[in-house]
Design a protein around this motif. Sequence first.
Motif, PDB file in Angstrom:
ATOM      1  N   THR A  70       0.755  -0.971   0.039  1.00 45.26           N
ATOM      2  CA  THR A  70      -0.043  -0.062   0.102  1.00 45.26           C
ATOM      3  C   THR A  70       0.827   1.257   0.005  1.00 45.26           C
ATOM      4  N   GLU A  72       1.223   3.706  -1.784  1.00 46.48           N
ATOM      5  CA  GLU A  72       0.727   4.936  -2.209  1.00 46.48           C
ATOM      6  C   GLU A  72      -0.170   5.521  -1.062  1.00 46.48           C
ATOM      7  N   MET A  73      -0.296   4.810  -0.168  1.00 42.17           N
ATOM      8  CA  MET A  73      -1.133   5.343   1.231  1.00 42.17           C
ATOM      9  C   MET A  73      -0.095   6.227   2.281  1.00 42.17           C
ATOM     10  N   TRP A  74       1.119   5.769   1.974  1.00 37.45           N
ATOM     11  CA  TRP A  74       2.114   6.375   3.031  1.00 37.45           C
ATOM     12  C   TRP A  74       3.435   7.152   2.568  1.00 37.45           C
TER      13      TRP A  74
END
Length: 173
Positions: A70, A72-74
């Motif tokens: 993930t 793109e989230m962090w």
Amino acid sequence: QMSEEEKLAVLEKLQEEAAAKQVKRTETMGQLLRSKGFLWIATSHDVIGGWQQAGNVMSIQAESPWMCETREMWEDTPSAEQILQDMKQPNGEEWKYLDRRQGLVFIGQGLKHEAIQKILDECLLTDKEMEMGPDEWYEAFADVDKIQLTLEDGEEGEEEEDEEDNEGGRGGG
């Protein structure tokens, strides 16, 4: 439909079985009160398994995708540097499977560390099995994975509970 008497008999039998398992667990591991953490299961390669145990109640459930799944989230957050550190070896190179790993804590009295370590080590893949990789792990072990962690459409995940049966998938790492 069971009568109240039959329900009570079933409950009493389950309680007797749980008490016997607790005695065996205490003899083997010491007085384990609680354990918790996260785990990586070879057949659920992209899902963090959450481990919760208190007394005779054990739960392993799908928590979330691993952070490496993930990005793109962090990536553009203040946490990015710490998250990236979890994906790197002490020499600065990335781990082959990035942030996938086990992290468990056992709380109790008179715990037998070596016995607990031996039991957990038996759940790990061998070096030869590790070389197979995620696709082959699933093919080789899916039929014996009794945990079957999945994340579906934003749900927390499926939960498997069992009272002290040493069942489940083989862990990576």
